[in-house]
Design an enzyme around this catalytic site. Structure first.
Site, PDB file in Angstrom:
ATOM      1  N   ALA A 100       5.910  46.373   7.109  1.00  0.00           N
ATOM      2  CA  ALA A 100       6.082  45.799   6.001  1.00  0.00           C
ATOM      3  C   ALA A 100       6.140  45.837   4.460  1.00  0.00           C
ATOM      4  O   ALA A 100       6.399  47.220   4.016  1.00  0.00           O
ATOM      5  CB  ALA A 100       5.294  44.524   6.279  1.00  0.00           C
ATOM      6  N   ASN A 101       5.638  44.662   4.390  1.00  0.00           N
ATOM      7  CA  ASN A 101       5.127  45.421   2.165  1.00  0.00           C
ATOM      8  C   ASN A 101       4.394  44.760   2.132  1.00  0.00           C
ATOM      9  O   ASN A 101       4.039  43.054   2.222  1.00  0.00           O
ATOM     10  CB  ASN A 101       6.639  45.424   1.368  1.00  0.00           C
ATOM     11  CG  ASN A 101       7.461  43.842   1.578  1.00  0.00           C
ATOM     12  OD1 ASN A 101       7.281  43.028   1.076  1.00  0.00           O
ATOM     13  ND2 ASN A 101       8.858  44.682   2.394  1.00  0.00           N
ATOM     14  N   ARG A 102       3.983  44.659   0.685  1.00  0.00           N
ATOM     15  CA  ARG A 102       3.319  43.560  -0.092  1.00  0.00           C
ATOM     16  C   ARG A 102       3.776  42.340  -0.731  1.00  0.00           C
ATOM     17  O   ARG A 102       2.914  42.092  -1.016  1.00  0.00           O
ATOM     18  CB  ARG A 102       2.468  44.479  -1.023  1.00  0.00           C
ATOM     19  CG  ARG A 102       1.585  45.993  -0.828  1.00  0.00           C
ATOM     20  CD  ARG A 102       1.357  46.223  -1.806  1.00  0.00           C
ATOM     21  NE  ARG A 102       0.877  47.804  -2.076  1.00  0.00           N
ATOM     22  CZ  ARG A 102      -0.645  48.098  -0.951  1.00  0.00           C
ATOM     23  NH1 ARG A 102      -1.453  47.051  -0.324  1.00  0.00           N
ATOM     24  NH2 ARG A 102      -0.316  48.959  -0.915  1.00  0.00           N
TER      25      ARG A 102
END
Length: 423
Positions: free
Chosen positions: A230-232
């Site tokens: 995932a990412n932020r």
């Protein structure tokens, strides 16, 4: 007070009072000083000590404190400020304001002031929709009171959901800054987003009759049943754009990856997990007049997600993850021949060479506009402010750092103008 801008913050008795502590901190970060009045009911949720510690001065609670009346007084307290803010504005406080009651320090200060007032309502959905509250809100509108929220979502009471959640601290902060700037109505993205009784925060609807499709948040690409890539991304910017588009009169479909923020009011929200699910949801939501791809879609996924949890084995090497490229949602939609939206807008989150990379992405993806921002160590992803560059084929427009809600408002106004020019 020493600061050039100041607010008198009146904290009502609702479970959302805890959010006001964060609001006080953010006000201080923006150079806005706050004096605070805490109602008796408010003291059931937060303490005067916590409020005064964050505000940097004493929290006021008692109308009949002889020291305060001799030294400051409720009249001076309500006038030695630039703006009065009520958060949470409970049904009781709203009723007192609408009828002119003044039986405690908060209501007396509100009645005695000659300054503008901004309220952030918070209450149970049935209380919010009650005819008495509707009448009181209509009266406050006539009196020129500014309103932020409420939002829709789950309530503190088990099983309750609907309009009544207090606006988030970043939304209230953006509204405060607009009010301090002298604006007489809040921008659509941060103004009233409920059922609009009496026309609160109403105004021109430049996207009336338009269908707008927006993606927001991250995607989660599974490695095994408990892990994912995932990412932020928090989804705050995309969700704010959806709210702004709805406030501008559009029929909005929001395709959201996994986020922890509430769905915007007045928006059809489709929840997905992975990039492939997001693409399928986007294609099913077409046709649209405008498509805005604000989601931070994972570029890669694991070729074959493990059916069971990958276990760490003593002395064994880490498992090799074979990655494959995810579908390019922005390019896919921009290349459609039959039902391509008239305006296709992409986002570019970069850590360096922001504008150069955005120009290259614009050409590569075939979209009409790229909204580019620098996310390298700036706290943009997950934060409440953004600095963006609007990159088109023949122009770059750079905006100052703004709350994400204000970025959303300006972007929707920009797209409405583009849509009108192209029609």
């Amino acid at each position: 007070m020493s600061a050039s801008r100041s607010v008198l913050l009146i904290i009502g008795g609702g479970i959302a009072a805890y959010k006001v502590l964060e609001l006080i901190r953010r006000l201080k970060d923006r150079g806005i000083a706050s004096r605070c009045i805490l109602t008796k009911a408010g003291e059931e949720f937060v303490t005067p000590l916590a409020v005064s510690s964050l505000a940097g001065e004493r929290c006021f609670t008692d109308l009949f404190s002889l020291t305060d009346e001799a030294d400051i007084g409720h009249i001076a307290l309500s006038r030695s400020t630039d703006l009065l803010v009520v958060a949470p504005a409970t049904a009781d406080l709203i009723a007192k304001m609408a009828t002119g009651l003044a039986n405690d320090l908060a209501s007396t200060a509100l009645l005695a002031t000659d300054k503008r007032i901004l309220i952030a309502p918070a209450m149970n959905p049935r209380m919010w929709e009650h005819p008495a509250t509707r009448r009181n809100m209509a009266q406050l509108e006539k009196d020129g009171v500014l309103v932020i929220g409420p939002n829709s979502g789950a309530m503190a009471e088990r099983g309750e959901s609907g309009p009544g959640r207090m606006a988030e601290p970043n939304e209230i902060l953006a509204a405060i800054e607009q009010a301090l700037a002298g604006e007489t109505r809040l921008s659509p993205a941060i103004g009233f987003l409920g059922r609009n009784p009496g026309g609160l925060a109403s105004g021109p609807k430049p996207l009336a009759g338009k269908r707008v499709l927006i993606t927001s948040g991250p995607t989660h690409e599974p490695i095994d049943p408990v892990r994912y890539i995932a990412n932020r991304s928090s989804g705050k910017q995309g969700h704010a754009i959806a709210a702004a588009a709805a406030a501008a009169g559009a029929s909005v479909t929001l395709v959201s990856g996994p986020v922890t923020i509430p769905d915007p009011a007045g928006v059809e929200t489709i929840h997905v997990e992975s990039a492939r699910e997001m693409l399928a949801a986007v294609e099913s939501a077409l046709p649209a007049d405008i498509a805005i791809f604000a989601a931070a879609v994972a570029d890669w996924r694991v070729a074959e997600a493990a059916p069971g949890k990958l276990k760490k084995q003593a002395g064994a090497e880490a498992p090799a993850l074979a990655l494959v490229e995810n579908p390019d949602i922005l390019a896919t939609v921009a290349a459609r021949e039959i039902d391509r939206p008239a305006l296709v807008v992409g986002f570019a989150a970069e850590t360096d060479n922001v504008i150069d990379y955005a120009r290259a992405k614009l050409a590569r993806k075939g979209c009409d506009l790229i909204v580019a921002n620098d996310v390298g160590g700036t706290g943009v992803m997950g934060g409440d402010a953004n600095t963006v560059h609007l990159v088109s084929a023949d122009n770059v427009e750079t905006w100052p750092t703004l709350p994400k809600s204000e970025v959303a408002t300006r972007l929707i106004a920009h797209l409405a103008a583009m849509s009108k020019a192209g029609s």
